[in-house]
Design an enzyme around this catalytic site. Structure first.
Site, PDB file in Angstrom:
ATOM      1  N   ASN A   4      12.350 -34.381  24.487  1.00  0.00           N
ATOM      2  CA  ASN A   4      12.566 -33.064  25.094  1.00  0.00           C
ATOM      3  C   ASN A   4      13.987 -32.606  24.786  1.00  0.00           C
ATOM      4  OD1 ASN A   4      12.142 -30.820  26.932  1.00  0.00           O
ATOM      5  ND2 ASN A   4      13.373 -31.929  28.451  1.00  0.00           N
ATOM      6  N   HIS A  44      16.972 -30.340  26.304  1.00  0.00           N
ATOM      7  CA  HIS A  44      17.350 -29.739  27.594  1.00  0.00           C
ATOM      8  C   HIS A  44      18.749 -29.141  27.475  1.00  0.00           C
ATOM      9  CE1 HIS A  44      17.354 -29.076  31.878  1.00  0.00           C
ATOM     10  NE2 HIS A  44      18.573 -29.579  31.917  1.00  0.00           N
ATOM     11  N   SER A  47      21.045 -31.800  25.416  1.00  0.00           N
ATOM     12  CA  SER A  47      20.653 -33.205  25.263  1.00  0.00           C
ATOM     13  C   SER A  47      19.241 -33.283  24.696  1.00  0.00           C
ATOM     14  CB  SER A  47      20.607 -33.901  26.629  1.00  0.00           C
ATOM     15  OG  SER A  47      21.800 -33.713  27.353  1.00  0.00           O
ATOM     16  N   ASP A  63      13.249 -34.079  33.155  1.00  0.00           N
ATOM     17  CA  ASP A  63      14.575 -34.130  32.509  1.00  0.00           C
ATOM     18  C   ASP A  63      15.264 -35.479  32.698  1.00  0.00           C
ATOM     19  OD1 ASP A  63      14.165 -31.513  31.650  1.00  0.00           O
ATOM     20  OD2 ASP A  63      15.080 -30.662  33.435  1.00  0.00           O
TER      21      ASP A  63
HETATM   22  C1  GRF Z   1      16.344 -24.129  24.860  1.00  0.00           C
HETATM   23  O1  GRF Z   1      17.629 -23.839  25.337  1.00  0.00           O
HETATM   24  C2  GRF Z   1      15.882 -25.469  25.372  1.00  0.00           C
HETATM   25  O2  GRF Z   1      16.922 -26.384  25.586  1.00  0.00           O
HETATM   26  C3  GRF Z   1      15.278 -25.108  26.701  1.00  0.00           C
HETATM   27  O3  GRF Z   1      14.645 -23.872  26.477  1.00  0.00           O
HETATM   28  C4  GRF Z   1      15.301 -23.178  25.427  1.00  0.00           C
HETATM   29  C5  GRF Z   1      14.253 -22.809  24.424  1.00  0.00           C
HETATM   30  O4  GRF Z   1      14.749 -21.930  23.460  1.00  0.00           O
HETATM   31  N1  GRF Z   1      14.427 -26.167  27.188  1.00  0.00           N
HETATM   32  P1  GRF Z   1      13.821 -21.509  22.234  1.00  0.00           P
HETATM   33  O5  GRF Z   1      12.484 -21.080  22.797  1.00  0.00           O
HETATM   34  O6  GRF Z   1      13.685 -22.684  21.319  1.00  0.00           O
HETATM   35  O7  GRF Z   1      14.540 -20.366  21.588  1.00  0.00           O
END
Ligand code: GRF
Length: 206
Positions: free
Chosen positions: A102, A104, A131, A140
């Site tokens: 994942n 995050h 991360s 998370d």
């Molecule tokens: C990213 O910042 C990711 O860390 C979070 O959601 C956002 C997704 O952005 N979980 P995208 O859809 O890849 O532009």
């Protein structure tokens, strides 16, 4: 060489998905294919990136059993949560433990959950980042593979932080996928291994 088959989960923009696809195209990530993009949102903007690359798109509609079956049947070796905003059932996470990563937008274990950029600003932090971690049943949580750090300036707001964090995400997520596909990183039990050595802290990209 057999390719590592991946499935990418998205909910929105899918800029990380787009970036993964360009890193496969450029050859930075080798011997990896994205077999499916899974979305909980029929209108997710990111679906267009999948379609442009001829990748099958599945609307999940809470049917994690179907997705689980597909992972096994198709030999999916890596599930990438790239901006997937739904909480995934624990039994799904348990069943595929070790092959789900994942991304995050915080320096975990700081700021799990939503609104990480706001929390950084509210707390007056000097640093923020993203991360990539092995995902487990707890939201998370799970061992962090790599983090990218960004500086927070006085004039930063949520939107500028989002932009900075995205930039660093575009570096660390492809790297984590590359390492996983080359068996450089793996998860056994609760631990994360880098080149066969158990690590107790993430790799940090400064
Ligand atoms: C990213 O910042 C990711 O860390 C979070 O959601 C956002 C997704 O952005 N979980 P995208 O859809 O890849 O532009």
């Amino acid at each position: 060489m057999t390719k590592l088959k991946c499935m990418v989960f998205i909910s929105g923009n899918g800029s990380n998905l787009k970036n993964i696809l360009s890193n496969i195209e450029s050859g930075f990530i080798k011997d990896v294919t994205i077999e499916y993009v899974v979305s909980d949102n029929k209108n997710a903007n990111g679906i267009k990136h999948a379609k442009e690359h001829g990748i099958k798109v599945l609307y999940i509609d809470n049917n994690y059993k179907l997705i689980s079956g597909l992972i096994k049947e198709m030999g999916i070796g890596l599930v990438i949560l790239a901006g997937y905003m739904k909480i995934i059932p624990k039994d799904f996470m348990k069943m595929h433990d070790g092959i789900i990563i994942n991304i995050h937008p915080s320096l975990l274990p700081k700021y799990k959950g939503l609104d990480t950029h706001k929390k950084v600003l509210d707390n007056g932090d000097n640093h923020h980042g993203a991360s990539v971690h092995f995902a487990t049943e707890e939201l998370d949580s799970g061992p962090v593979i790599i983090q990218g750090v960004v500086k927070v300036n006085n004039n930063d707001d949520i939107s500028s932080l989002r932009g900075k964090v995205h930039e660093v995400e575009y570096k660390i997520l492809p790297l984590a996928i590359k390492w996983f596909s080359e068996n450089i990183v793996s998860k056994h039990g609760d631990n994360y291994y880098y080149q066969g050595e158990k690590r107790t802290s993430p790799i940090i990209l400064l």
